[in-house]
Design a protein around this motif. Sequence first.
Motif, PDB file in Angstrom:
ATOM      1  N   PRO A 144       0.805  -1.237   0.000  1.00 50.01           N
ATOM      2  CA  PRO A 144       0.000   0.000   0.000  1.00 50.01           C
ATOM      3  C   PRO A 144       0.837   1.287   0.000  1.00 50.01           C
ATOM      4  CG  PRO A 144      -0.962  -1.614   1.473  1.00 50.01           C
ATOM      5  CD  PRO A 144       0.350  -2.190   1.028  1.00 50.01           C
ATOM      6  N   SER A 187     -13.164   3.016   5.300  1.00 53.16           N
ATOM      7  CA  SER A 187     -12.793   2.429   6.592  1.00 53.16           C
ATOM      8  C   SER A 187     -14.000   2.256   7.513  1.00 53.16           C
ATOM      9  CB  SER A 187     -11.734   3.305   7.281  1.00 53.16           C
ATOM     10  OG  SER A 187     -12.241   4.626   7.434  1.00 53.16           O
ATOM     11  N   LYS A 444      -8.863   4.618  -4.715  1.00 54.62           N
ATOM     12  CA  LYS A 444      -7.668   3.770  -4.597  1.00 54.62           C
ATOM     13  C   LYS A 444      -6.622   4.433  -3.708  1.00 54.62           C
ATOM     14  CE  LYS A 444      -6.131   1.524  -8.171  1.00 54.62           C
ATOM     15  NZ  LYS A 444      -5.544   1.279  -9.494  1.00 54.62           N
ATOM     16  N   SER A 447      -7.749   4.254  -0.057  1.00 58.05           N
ATOM     17  CA  SER A 447      -7.579   2.896   0.473  1.00 58.05           C
ATOM     18  C   SER A 447      -6.105   2.609   0.774  1.00 58.05           C
ATOM     19  CB  SER A 447      -8.122   1.908  -0.565  1.00 58.05           C
ATOM     20  OG  SER A 447      -7.754   0.616  -0.248  1.00 58.05           O
ATOM     21  N   SER A 448      -5.207   2.977  -0.151  1.00 53.74           N
ATOM     22  CA  SER A 448      -3.772   2.719   0.047  1.00 53.74           C
ATOM     23  C   SER A 448      -3.224   3.531   1.217  1.00 53.74           C
ATOM     24  CB  SER A 448      -2.987   3.075  -1.219  1.00 53.74           C
ATOM     25  OG  SER A 448      -3.377   2.269  -2.289  1.00 53.74           O
ATOM     26  N   ILE A 450      -4.899   4.648   3.908  1.00 50.99           N
ATOM     27  CA  ILE A 450      -5.387   4.097   5.184  1.00 50.99           C
ATOM     28  C   ILE A 450      -4.645   2.799   5.526  1.00 50.99           C
ATOM     29  CG2 ILE A 450      -7.403   3.037   6.291  1.00 50.99           C
ATOM     30  CD1 ILE A 450      -9.133   5.063   4.765  1.00 50.99           C
ATOM     31  N   GLN A 451      -4.456   1.936   4.543  1.00 47.33           N
ATOM     32  CA  GLN A 451      -3.734   0.669   4.790  1.00 47.33           C
ATOM     33  C   GLN A 451      -2.285   0.929   5.203  1.00 47.33           C
ATOM     34  OE1 GLN A 451      -4.227  -1.616   1.213  1.00 47.33           O
ATOM     35  NE2 GLN A 451      -6.385  -1.996   1.568  1.00 47.33           N
ATOM     36  N   SER A 452      -1.670   1.948   4.588  1.00 53.46           N
ATOM     37  CA  SER A 452      -0.271   2.282   4.919  1.00 53.46           C
ATOM     38  C   SER A 452      -0.169   2.722   6.376  1.00 53.46           C
ATOM     39  CB  SER A 452       0.240   3.401   4.012  1.00 53.46           C
ATOM     40  OG  SER A 452       0.183   3.015   2.676  1.00 53.46           O
ATOM     41  N   GLU A 454      -2.190   1.986   8.777  1.00 53.35           N
ATOM     42  CA  GLU A 454      -2.457   0.836   9.650  1.00 53.35           C
ATOM     43  C   GLU A 454      -1.191  -0.006   9.814  1.00 53.35           C
ATOM     44  OE1 GLU A 454      -5.731  -1.051   7.711  1.00 53.35           O
ATOM     45  OE2 GLU A 454      -7.244   0.183   8.714  1.00 53.35           O
ATOM     46  N   ILE A 455      -0.437  -0.162   8.708  1.00 56.63           N
ATOM     47  CA  ILE A 455       0.806  -0.944   8.759  1.00 56.63           C
ATOM     48  C   ILE A 455       1.827  -0.281   9.682  1.00 56.63           C
ATOM     49  CG2 ILE A 455       2.818  -1.654   7.385  1.00 56.63           C
ATOM     50  CD1 ILE A 455       0.874  -1.967   5.012  1.00 56.63           C
TER      51      ILE A 455
END
Length: 505
Positions: A144, A187, A444, A447-448, A450-452, A454-455
């Motif tokens: 992401p 999210s 897109k 989404s990327s 938010i995922q980043s 979270e990581i």
Amino acid sequence: MESIMYLLHGFSEVLTPFNLLIVVMGSLLGTLVGVLPGLGPTSAIAILLPLTTILEPAQGIMMMAGIYYGSMYGGSTTAILMNIPGEASSVPTTLDGYPLAKMGRAGAALGVAAIGSFIAGIIGLIGLVLFAPILADQALKFGPPEYFTLMLIALFILFNLTGFSLVKSIIMGLFGFLISLVGIGISSGMPRFDFGVDAINGGFEMISVIIGLFAITEVLKGLEEKRVSINHQRIKNAYPNKEDMKKSFSPILRGSLLGFFLGILPGVSATITSFLSYDLERKVSKSPEKFGNGAIEGVAGPESANNATSSGGFIPLLALGIPASPPLAILLAALMIYGLTPGPVLFEQNSQLVWTVIASMFIGNIILLILNLPLIGLWAKLTEVPFGILGPVILMVSVIGAYTVRNSMFDVVVAITFGIFGYLFHKFQWPLIPFVLCLVLGPKMESSFIQSLEISSGNVLIFFQRPISLTLLLLAGFLMIISIMLMKRTKKRIIQETGEQMEFS
């Protein structure tokens, strides 16, 4: 070798009566709309997009691809016969194409443009077959953070290419991103920015927005400009002679290679490569004084570069999910409408569909060459269609197209509203390209991002700490400098040749 086997299987899928009919229809419809004055590839795809939604995904994408390269070819017709470049990338074609038409050699110029487009298209597709799977394979290593970095960089580089101020581009991009946020939160899973209106709980229908911004806007622009049919130069012979082809052979090859390899890079548009090709041909010519007065090389090089860049743009689109131009942004939207996810997983999860579409593009280019040379006279006659007939037809197709997607009158209202927005943006020179790109890429990117986070547990430095992401940033800095230099050069050349500022494509 594996790619070749997939491609051969794709050919077997395309070479069925129904699929061949789809490819022929897409190529002809694209050319038909592309030759109409003032309508470029983006408008052609936007107007005809609803027609494809009744088809299966593979057939729909094949038709969209045919419409795209058919309309690219059609743009050269108005540039040569009427001195009207439908897009900024066709400006170099007018410089020698129109003088050739005035000399009674319109057929030779159109023939060379068609042959050059065909050769460039095939070279571009061979490059697509060779490089896209490799790039998609490497992109599978992306996470992401890398995707977010890649999309953010692509947007900034493309913003710089609109032909207008960077500040206006950024504001328009933020507006497009804002519109993309309307609907169900990624999210939270809850509706947001719907202001209690049930019809936009799921967000704005992308097809309606695109139809409004490009198709309905064209109708409003035509009404304001009071477009009338313009008599074009007559065609005496629809085929170039041996001398024309001898002179055009090297420019076609140079333009194809230049257009393809530069077209792969983010931030190098068809407008830039067509001007670079024109200037290159004038520089290497033994008779540079003929350029601007009807040199056939001045048509062959830019037309080839233009089409090769368009083919090259399919590599980042299919392998990374990154569109390099507004028409490809709409194609990206079309892929999403069909439930497909452009990017490296597309080659893994939908390999049969991808290779069938690529095979259809080879066949579509051949069909265009076979049909268009004999039909040059017919396409020329279509340029005489008065706007009094054309405008209502576009409006009718747009309204029906917006309605039939979800059988909703609200979507028609959305299309008309965004049509008025598009007209005002055009009138006051606010670029549409960043708006469309952010509207399409917004979900897109969100989404990327938010995922980043979270990581990394909320640490935004993750975009600089991962090696691939950092490498992308460094490469982007280099590409940005190159694109700014090319952009300034191309802006200067457009003003030199047309005396006005134009939005890039």
